[in-house]
Design an enzyme around this catalytic site. Structure first.
Site, mmCIF file in Angstrom:
data_model
loop_
_atom_site.group_PDB
_atom_site.id
_atom_site.type_symbol
_atom_site.label_atom_id
_atom_site.label_comp_id
_atom_site.label_asym_id
_atom_site.label_seq_id
_atom_site.Cartn_x
_atom_site.Cartn_y
_atom_site.Cartn_z
ATOM 1 N N ASP A 52 0.810 -1.223 0.000
ATOM 2 C CA ASP A 52 0.000 0.000 0.000
ATOM 3 C C ASP A 52 0.840 1.268 0.000
ATOM 4 O OD1 ASP A 52 -2.282 -1.672 0.314
ATOM 5 O OD2 ASP A 52 -1.854 -1.769 2.453
ATOM 6 N N HIS A 70 -4.359 -1.969 -6.267
ATOM 7 C CA HIS A 70 -3.553 -0.832 -6.715
ATOM 8 C C HIS A 70 -4.480 0.295 -7.152
ATOM 9 C CE1 HIS A 70 0.059 -3.636 -7.645
ATOM 10 N NE2 HIS A 70 -0.265 -3.585 -6.376
ATOM 11 N N THR A 78 -6.715 -11.556 3.225
ATOM 12 C CA THR A 78 -7.773 -10.903 2.447
ATOM 13 C C THR A 78 -8.894 -11.905 2.123
ATOM 14 O OG1 THR A 78 -6.527 -11.394 0.454
ATOM 15 C CG2 THR A 78 -6.319 -9.159 1.328
ATOM 16 N N GLY A 117 -11.405 -2.638 2.078
ATOM 17 C CA GLY A 117 -12.036 -1.551 2.830
ATOM 18 C C GLY A 117 -11.668 -1.548 4.315
ATOM 19 N N ARG A 121 -6.505 0.456 7.873
ATOM 20 C CA ARG A 121 -5.112 0.001 7.979
ATOM 21 C C ARG A 121 -4.526 0.452 9.310
ATOM 22 N NH1 ARG A 121 -3.918 2.147 1.946
ATOM 23 N NH2 ARG A 121 -4.749 0.362 0.805
ATOM 24 N N LYS A 176 2.808 10.267 -0.754
ATOM 25 C CA LYS A 176 1.886 10.765 0.277
ATOM 26 C C LYS A 176 2.480 11.816 1.214
ATOM 27 C CE LYS A 176 -1.788 7.774 0.559
ATOM 28 N NZ LYS A 176 -2.663 6.849 1.230
ATOM 29 N N SER A 192 5.890 12.236 -4.314
ATOM 30 C CA SER A 192 4.492 12.316 -4.730
ATOM 31 C C SER A 192 3.720 13.164 -3.730
ATOM 32 C CB SER A 192 3.928 10.896 -4.830
ATOM 33 O OG SER A 192 2.546 10.936 -5.013
HETATM 34 P P1 GDP Z 1 -0.490 0.214 -3.764
HETATM 35 O O1 GDP Z 1 -1.129 -1.095 -3.424
HETATM 36 O O2 GDP Z 1 0.943 0.275 -3.382
HETATM 37 O O3 GDP Z 1 -0.745 0.632 -5.174
HETATM 38 O O4 GDP Z 1 -1.174 1.299 -2.849
HETATM 39 P P2 GDP Z 1 -2.728 1.606 -2.683
HETATM 40 O O5 GDP Z 1 -3.283 1.986 -3.970
HETATM 41 O O6 GDP Z 1 -3.415 0.538 -1.912
HETATM 42 O O7 GDP Z 1 -2.678 2.820 -1.678
HETATM 43 C C1 GDP Z 1 -2.215 3.982 -2.024
HETATM 44 C C2 GDP Z 1 -3.328 5.007 -1.828
HETATM 45 O O8 GDP Z 1 -2.738 6.241 -1.733
HETATM 46 C C3 GDP Z 1 -4.285 5.117 -2.986
HETATM 47 O O9 GDP Z 1 -5.541 5.514 -2.525
HETATM 48 C C4 GDP Z 1 -3.667 6.218 -3.849
HETATM 49 O O10 GDP Z 1 -4.580 6.923 -4.664
HETATM 50 C C5 GDP Z 1 -3.137 7.099 -2.790
HETATM 51 N N1 GDP Z 1 -1.941 7.852 -3.120
HETATM 52 C C6 GDP Z 1 -0.825 7.448 -3.795
HETATM 53 N N2 GDP Z 1 0.090 8.431 -3.803
HETATM 54 C C7 GDP Z 1 -0.437 9.465 -3.106
HETATM 55 C C8 GDP Z 1 0.050 10.746 -2.728
HETATM 56 O O11 GDP Z 1 1.165 11.146 -3.005
HETATM 57 N N3 GDP Z 1 -0.800 11.522 -1.977
HETATM 58 C C9 GDP Z 1 -2.041 11.112 -1.610
HETATM 59 N N4 GDP Z 1 -2.796 11.934 -0.886
HETATM 60 N N5 GDP Z 1 -2.511 9.911 -1.943
HETATM 61 C C10 GDP Z 1 -1.725 9.093 -2.669
#
Ligand code: GDP
Length: 435
Positions: free
Chosen positions: A23, A51, A140, A313, A316, A342, A423
């Protein structure tokens, strides 16, 4: 968004991987980077992944499909290292097609060696978690661990079996017979129906058959034409079956070292490994998690980051940026380029603690210890100043508030790496590229 320079016209094989517990935001990074790659491959895991990708088509949690699926002309591959729930994949393809994404055997290839995750793998996962009660792994419940277990026991079916109905039927009969013997006595459940399983394979198999092929051949051809290949991992380094926090790991290998094997090109060398790190920590499921925040502090971080499972859902578990675990993850992945995601989520905080070391039995350590010691590890914090202003619109590192720049530079010093991407939001263009 400008193209990501790869250094001339040389073909490049890159793996994009998670450094932490999963995540980290890999989906958005692959969506961003895939512009420069003509081929995107998923190499392990199944529909337990989630993702998240936000782009012109909408917001999607991709479970099985590679994140390059949105880019016209990109070839997307599900490699031999993946496990595929046929019904789920059909649903995912249909959902994206309805949103206007074009998916056909022209842009999606499924390995004939990928394993089929049957409905009874899912049932077994659910029944075992229920049996364990409070001691459950936090799976999961999508059958991933049972199907990988059966793969190791040489019992389950490959996607390529769908082309040979007679041997498929025979193999399925033996598999169902064995599962009934095991599951019936372990969980006292109803017997699995051979007819129902055959019908399930026929229904969804017929939709997917046109996509199934020897993906190694597709990849070799792509490379010989000078195409760039991006190998996309699920989860993060700490979930690796061999090197992660066993037994709280996945049942496959999310490491870059496994990427060529899981993709269908076992002997290829990677040119680059992009490691995705989150600017704070989150973790789903059971197992040790140093510095876990409960109460209001944890709730505030979880809310700010929207930390709820993309696939399930579930809320975390959250903690501040764990530099000890992150350094370990970077070493396991051999990451050459780091993406820190993030950063914007921390913008509300007046000061930001980070975990710079652990204390185990009164001794401070900066190396990630054995899983058996993790439960005894306490976080040692360093508190950095916050920036307390919106940064999502910023595209140049020098334009970030000084405190935000310092946060990145501090992490770089502690981790001994260059952070190339920062990011600052979930959308494709909300990114700062350095260097
Ligand atoms: P993954 O499994 O590694 O792809 O990660 P996830 O998609 O489960 O979780 C990442 C979450 O963070 C998603 O809701 C993305 O849209 C969000 N996200 C990714 N990069 C950023 C960021 O730089 N800022 C914010 N606010 N959200 C981000």
């Amino acid at each position: 968004v400008s193209a990501v320079p790869l250094g001339g016209n040389h073909m490049s094989v890159t793996a994009i991987v998670g450094i932490n517990w999963g995540d980290e935001g890999k989906g958005r990074m692959v969506d961003y980077l895939s512009e420069s790659y003509e081929v995107v491959v998923r190499y392990q895991g199944g529909n337990n992944a989630g993702h998240t990708v936000i782009n012109e088509f909408g917001k999607f949690a991709l479970n099985l499909l590679p994140s390059g699926i949105f880019r016209p002309g990109t070839i997307n591959i599900l490699g031999p290292g993946t496990v595929i729930d046929l019904e789920h994949l059909c649903g995912e393809i249909e959902r994206l097609q309805k949103a206007g994404v074009s998916i056909s055997p022209e842009n999606l290839y499924i390995s004939d060696r990928a394993m089929i995750c049957m409905p009874f793998h899912r049932w077994q996962d659910q029944m075992e978690e229920d049996r364990l009660g409070a001691a459950q792994y936090g799976s999961t419940r999508r059958g991933i661990s049972p199907v990988y277990g059966d793969k190791a026991m040489k019992k389950t079916l490959q996607m390529g079996d769908l082309f040979y109905p007679e041997s498929l039927h025979e193999h399925l009969y033996r598999l169902v017979d064995w599962k009934n013997a095991l599951l019936g006595s372990a969980y006292h459940c109803e017997a699995i129906s051979m007819e129902q399983m055959q019908a399930w394979l026929d229904t969804y198999g017929s939709v997917l058959k046109p996509y199934i092929t020897d993906v190694g051949q597709v990849l070799r051809e792509a490379l010989s034409c000078g195409k760039n290949v991006l190998m996309e991992a699920q989860l993060g380094a700490l979930r690796d079956l061999d090197y992660g926090i066993y037994p709280y790991t996945s049942s496959s290998s999310p490491l870059a070292g496994y990427a060529p094997i899981g993709c269908g090109l076992p002997s290829i060398k990677l040119d680059k490994v992009v490691g995705v790190v989150k600017a704070y920590s989150s973790c789903v499921g059971a197992g040790p998690f140093v510095g876990e925040l409960d109460g209001a502090e944890g709730d505030a971080l979880r809310e700010a980051g929207g930390e709820y499972g993309a696939a399930t859902g579930r809320p975390r578990r959250v903690a501040y940026f764990d530099l000890v675990a992150t350094k370990h993850g970077i070493e396991l992945q051999g990451a050459s380029d780091i993406a820190l995601t993030k950063m914007d989520v921390l913008s509300h905080m007046p000061s930001i603690p980070v975990i710079r070391a652990y204390k185990v039995d009164g001794k401070e350590i900066t190396r990630f210890p054995a899983t058996q010691l993790l439960d005894r590890a306490e976080p040692v914090y360093e508190t950095l100043p916050g920036w307390q202003c919106e940064i999502s619109h910023i595209r140049k590192f020098e334009d970030l508030p000084q405190a935000a720049q310092d946060y990145v530079l501090y992490a770089e010093r502690q981790l001994g790496v260059f952070i190339k991407y920062v990011s600052v939001g979930p959308e494709r263009e909300q990114i700062i590229i350095r260097g």
